[in-house]
Design an enzyme around this catalytic site. Structure first.
Site, PDB file in Angstrom:
ATOM      1  N   PRO A 256      -5.968   4.320   2.101  1.00  0.00           N
ATOM      2  CG  PRO A 256      -6.259   2.609   3.662  1.00  0.00           C
ATOM      3  CD  PRO A 256      -5.931   2.870   2.239  1.00  0.00           C
ATOM      4  CD  GLU A 257       0.533   5.455   1.919  1.00  0.00           C
ATOM      5  OE1 GLU A 257       1.330   6.406   1.955  1.00  0.00           O
ATOM      6  OE2 GLU A 257       0.718   4.441   1.232  1.00  0.00           O
TER       7      GLU A 257
ATOM      8  CE  LYS B  75      -0.036   5.487   7.786  1.00  0.00           C
ATOM      9  NZ  LYS B  75       0.770   4.289   7.523  1.00  0.00           N
TER      10      LYS B  75
ATOM     11  CG  ASN C 264       4.793   0.406   0.886  1.00  0.00           C
ATOM     12  OD1 ASN C 264       5.950   0.692   1.206  1.00  0.00           O
ATOM     13  ND2 ASN C 264       4.504  -0.650   0.148  1.00  0.00           N
TER      14      ASN C 264
END
Length: 328
Positions: free
Chosen positions: A2-3, A54, A183
């Site tokens: 999940p990004e 997101k 990230n």
DNA sequence: CGTCCACGTCTAC
DNA sequence: TAGACCTGGACGG
């Protein structure tokens, strides 16, 4: 998952799998979930999805009832309902038969078919959440992928905000300004421009104010970098979206190799990594930059790399023959 | 067995 | 600026 790109691919997946599927009955929840119940029950409804940064929003739309079944009508919802999802570290949607329901399927939408199929929100670590009758979180900025002009405006008009005093790599995770960056994306974006991760965000972003300034005046300011950082915050995530359905970040998946091949920096052999001020691993190459976490310094002279760093820091150069490393 | 690490927020001292 | 919130995979002894 999940990004931003994975959240968007999830919305594409839901729309593709649920197209023409009629759902029915209550929305059910796993025993262990602490997220809220979803007060929606309907004889026949459709599901569609849309993403923003997101977050993913599902819309449950009741089909017109003919009114012949009064008993069913009384208990059921006839207004559409939006549910906004955040995926945490491990959330995703899957559409399966009842038998194939995966472990950790915490919210479930049942089709009217027999045997029934289920759209489920799966979230191993349960850092994800959902909000019935939810809206896009008010503290999150415009989507880096699908609201590019607004996103850009939101950053350039607020560059004086104290938030931009921080290192660029940390500001890129601030969802108030970079809704959708996570990230791996911050590493890939900074790597493309070879921007040291720990330079001040304001410094890294200066010179972008003029991009859509007036055509009537002479060129006011031009970009100071050949590559445009804000533009890459838009295009790099879209590259992942374009890898296609099911091709985002998920090391557990069979088809992980395409995504792995796409990565140029994050977790790549030969890259450096250090923990940022929030304890998250920043992958980069070259100089860390002046605002690197205290206790860490790094410089090169005459081809000799000298580094003083925390033990939890990993520098690829330590494999090099001329590197001198000092742990304090 | 144990320790460390992971795509992200949250709230509380 | 720590932790808390969680599960599970990789790797070490």
């Amino acid at each position: 998952m999940p990004e931003g790109p994975e959240l968007h691919l999830a919305s594409v997946y839901v729309n593709k799998m649920c197209k023409g599927v009629v759902f029915s009955g209550p929305v059910t929840k796993s025993e262990v979930s602490k997220s809220p119940d979803v007060p929606f029950t309907c004889e026949a409804y459709l599901i569609t999805a849309v993403s923003r940064g997101k977050e993913v929003k599902l819309t449950l739309t009741p089909l017109k009832s003919d009114g012949s079944n009064q008993r069913a009508k009384r208990a059921q919802t006839d207004q559409p309902m939006d549910i906004v999802f955040r995926f945490g570290m491990s959330g995703y949607f899957t559409f399966t038969t009842e038998d194939e329901l995966p472990k950790h399927a915490h919210l479930r939408f049942h089709s009217k078919e027999n045997p029934s199929r289920v759209l489920s929100f799966v979230d191993t670590r349960r850092f994800g959440s959902w909000e019935p009758n939810g809206t896009w979180h008010s503290d999150r900025g415009p989507c880096i992928m699908f609201e590019y002009e607004k996103f850009r405006d939101n950053v350039v008009t607020r560059l004086s905000d104290r938030a931009f005093d921080r290192p660029i790599c940390e500001v890129l995770l601030n969802q108030k300004y970079f809704n959708g960056i996570g990230n791996y994306l911050r590493a890939e974006i900074l790597f493309r421009l070879k921007i040291p991760p720990f330079v001040s965000a304001r410094t890294a972003l200066e010179g972008h104010e003029s991009e859509d300034l007036n055509e009537n005046e002479k060129p006011v300011k031009t970009e100071i970098t050949t590559g445009d950082l804000l533009r890459l915050c838009h295009t790099v995530p879209l590259e992942v979206v374009n890898l296609g359905s099911g091709k985002g970040y998920d090391p557990t998946k069979q088809d992980y190799s395409d995504f792995e091949a796409w990565l140029q920096c994050y977790y790549v052999d030969g890259m450096n990594s250090i923990r940022d001020h929030n304890g998250r691993t920043m992958w980069f190459t070259g100089e860390p930059g002046p605002m690197a976490p205290k206790g860490m310094s790094y410089f090169e002279t005459e081809g000799i790399a000298i580094s003083c760093l925390h033990p939890n820091t990993h520098l690829a150069q330590k494999a090099e023959p001329h590197g001198l490393f000092v742990w304090l």
